[in-house]
Design a protein around this motif. Structure first.
Motif, PDB file in Angstrom:
ATOM      1  N   ALA A 314       0.861  -1.175   0.000  1.00  0.00           N
ATOM      2  CA  ALA A 314       0.000   0.000   0.000  1.00  0.00           C
ATOM      3  C   ALA A 314       0.896   1.224   0.000  1.00  0.00           C
ATOM      4  O   ALA A 314       1.877   1.292   0.755  1.00  0.00           O
ATOM      5  N   GLY A 315       0.587   2.190  -0.858  1.00  0.00           N
ATOM      6  CA  GLY A 315       1.396   3.386  -0.975  1.00  0.00           C
ATOM      7  C   GLY A 315       1.425   3.882  -2.396  1.00  0.00           C
ATOM      8  O   GLY A 315       0.720   3.369  -3.271  1.00  0.00           O
ATOM      9  N   PRO A 316       2.244   4.889  -2.697  1.00  0.00           N
ATOM     10  CA  PRO A 316       2.297   5.437  -4.059  1.00  0.00           C
ATOM     11  C   PRO A 316       2.885   4.435  -5.055  1.00  0.00           C
ATOM     12  O   PRO A 316       3.836   3.714  -4.741  1.00  0.00           O
ATOM     13  N   MET A 317       2.319   4.404  -6.247  1.00  0.00           N
ATOM     14  CA  MET A 317       2.837   3.563  -7.325  1.00  0.00           C
ATOM     15  C   MET A 317       2.854   4.378  -8.612  1.00  0.00           C
ATOM     16  O   MET A 317       1.831   4.902  -9.045  1.00  0.00           O
ATOM     17  N   GLN A 318       4.009   4.476  -9.218  1.00  0.00           N
ATOM     18  CA  GLN A 318       4.161   5.214 -10.478  1.00  0.00           C
ATOM     19  C   GLN A 318       4.008   4.229 -11.620  1.00  0.00           C
ATOM     20  O   GLN A 318       4.720   3.225 -11.698  1.00  0.00           O
TER      21      GLN A 318
END
Length: 530
Positions: A314-318
């Protein structure tokens, strides 16, 4: 006198109806004409794109560039031959006391030969007597050294592990040193050979059949089936390292994601599967944790696969705008939502195609505006998240706001079906994801970190064409994870694999992280040999 047949009626309502019908017909004709114009524009763009793919940059690399390189090599060979001939002629003329102007050409700048390579001195004996007076008392005053680079052909050898047996004279019990551990359970290949086999197949994209023929020419016959058996056994042996890389990647503050198609051999024809990559690289924001690349294989591109891969993250994904990621961005997702971070390189690419192929003025200006943002990013690359955030708020945010207003203004002027309008809509529709990097110094503007890792697979497809099976695809994903992670950490993949294969059998399972590339950097080959 007869009445004209085409005379207009005197009824006003009938006249109004005729006028309205004429207007509707005119509007329909105008709409049809506009639709045709859009279709023509779309067709021109598609033709230009296909023509560029066939005759443009890729073809230049594949044909024109090769021809230019061949021509350049021939010119250099001719120049070297002319220079050598002129030197021979000059030497002959000197012997005949005739002055000949030697041919001279501008030499390219030479790099010094690598310092870490071992040196072998070949001393050419000097004269024993003075060629001038015949004196035999000579004193050395110095020497001139000319270095040439040489290669020693690969040498094969058989290592015999000898375990002596001893018998006790008191109790007659026989004792013997335990057999040494082997890199793989079955097989008589050493760790260096196995490492070379793996790196040649997955790092240099050299299929096993070509390796088998190469070894045969060197006097060692190894069947493709034998090599395949070794590769499979190595993949199983190295799997704990792949699991450790997976844990490291998904423990990141943010990750990059991408995928690429691969052909897999089926019963009647090849089918298209996917290789997915997830990359952890904290270096752009000065992170101390080492980078790593993780690969997965799947039979298709269904969104269920990234959901399975990222089930614990879980968290930012580019990433790009792949619709299969959408469920990952839902707020109700467990263990938490993945935050979408869009890639500005993808947005720029859509405008760049129009600017390159159609010379569209709006696309040209859009590319220039996005390039200005990338220029700011390059200046702050590698600095702390706080510094990057400060620079973005001061310099990038105003440009982003201007770009958004400008895109809205240009979008209303265009037909929604035009290619330029679609490029604008692609960006504006995902604007929150595109601008998320302005509020988090850890995020990047682009997804290039993942695309760079995917590029190696795209290059390899030209050599191996397709994977033999689903199991072969999963095995390739595992070895790609190891090799690409080693490269990201500036570690020689082949030397590292040889070290790991030579020690993993006796290494404690709980301490497997000690063998990861950033914790276990093997000594350079030359230093080890010395």
């Amino acid at each position: 006198m007869a009445k004209t047949v085409d005379s207009l009626p005197d009824d006003v309502e009938t006249l109004k109806a005729m006028v309205l019908a004429a207007r509707v017909k005119a509007r329909n004709a105008e709409a049809e004409t506009h639709a045709m114009a859009l279709e023509v524009e779309k067709m021109k763009f598609e033709i230009a794109r296909l023509r560029h793919e066939k005759y443009g940059q890729s073809a230049e690399r594949g044909a024109l560039l090769e021809q230019l390189e061949l021509h350049l090599a021939e010119l250099e060979e001719t120049a070297s031959e002319s220079e050598a001939s002129a030197q021979f002629a000059a030497a002959a003329a000197a012997r005949e006391k005739i002055i000949v102007q030697a041919f001279e050409r501008k030499r390219p700048a030479r790099r010094p030969l690598p310092e870490h390579l071992p040196r072998e001195r070949v001393v050419h004996p000097g004269p024993t007597a003075c060629p001038c007076c015949g004196g035999e008392t000579l004193r050395k005053i110095g020497e001139d050294v000319t270095e040439t680079l040489e290669v020693i052909p690969r040498q094969w050898k058989v290592i015999q592990h000898v375990r002596e047996k001893f018998s006790c004279r008191s109790c007659e019990k026989i004792s013997q040193t335990p057999a040494p551990s082997h890199p793989i359970a079955r097989g008589r290949a050493g760790p260096a050979l196995l490492a070379q086999l793996l790196f040649s197949k997955y790092g240099l994209h050299l299929p096993l059949n070509r390796q088998s023929k190469l070894y045969e020419r060197e006097g060692v016959e190894l069947d493709v089936s034998t090599l395949a058996d070794w590769v499979g056994a190595c993949a199983a042996t190295l799997m704990p390292l792949v699991d450790a890389i997976q844990a490291h990647v998904f423990a990141a503050d943010r990750i990059h994601a991408d995928d690429t198609p691969v052909k897999v051999l089926a019963k009647d024809k090849c089918r298209t599967a996917r290789l997915w990559t997830y990359v952890r690289d904290d270096r752009p924001f000065g992170g101390a944790d080492p980078p790593a690349a993780l690969f997965f294989y799947s039979r298709d591109r269904s969104g269920i696969h990234p959901e399975q891969h990222l089930r614990a993250y879980a968290g930012p994904m580019q990433a790009d705008a792949y619709a299969g990621f959408n469920r990952l961005y839902e707020r109700s997702r467990k263990p938490g939502p993945i935050v979408e971070v869009a890639c500005w390189a993808h947005a720029r690419r859509k405008f760049f195609e129009l600017a390159r192929l159609m010379k569209a003025p709006i696309a040209v200006e859009a590319v220039a505006r996005i390039d200005a943002l990338f220029a700011i990013e390059r200046e702050s690359n590698g600095t702390s998240p706080e510094h990057r955030l400060l620079v973005r708020n001061e310099r990038s945010r105003p440009l982003i706001n201007e770009l958004e207003s400008w895109l809205h203004q240009q979008g209303v002027k265009l037909s929604p079906k035009s290619e330029t309008a679609r490029a604008i809509a692609y960006s504006l529709k995902r604007w929150p994801a595109f601008t998320r990097f302005l509020d988090d110094g850890r995020l990047c503007m682009s997804n290039n970190a993942a695309e760079r890792e995917i590029r190696a697979i795209a290059i390899g497809r030209h050599n191996w064409t397709f994977a033999g099976s689903d199991e072969g695809g999963r095995r390739a994903a595992a070895i790609y994870s190891l090799i690409n992670t080693a490269k990201l950490n500036d570690v020689d993949p082949q030397a590292w694999l040889a070290h790991v294969l030579g020690s993993i059998a006796d290494h404690p399972a709980r301490q497997i992280a000690e063998l990861l590339p950033w914790n276990c950097k093997p000594a350079p080959r030359a230093a080890a040999a010395a």
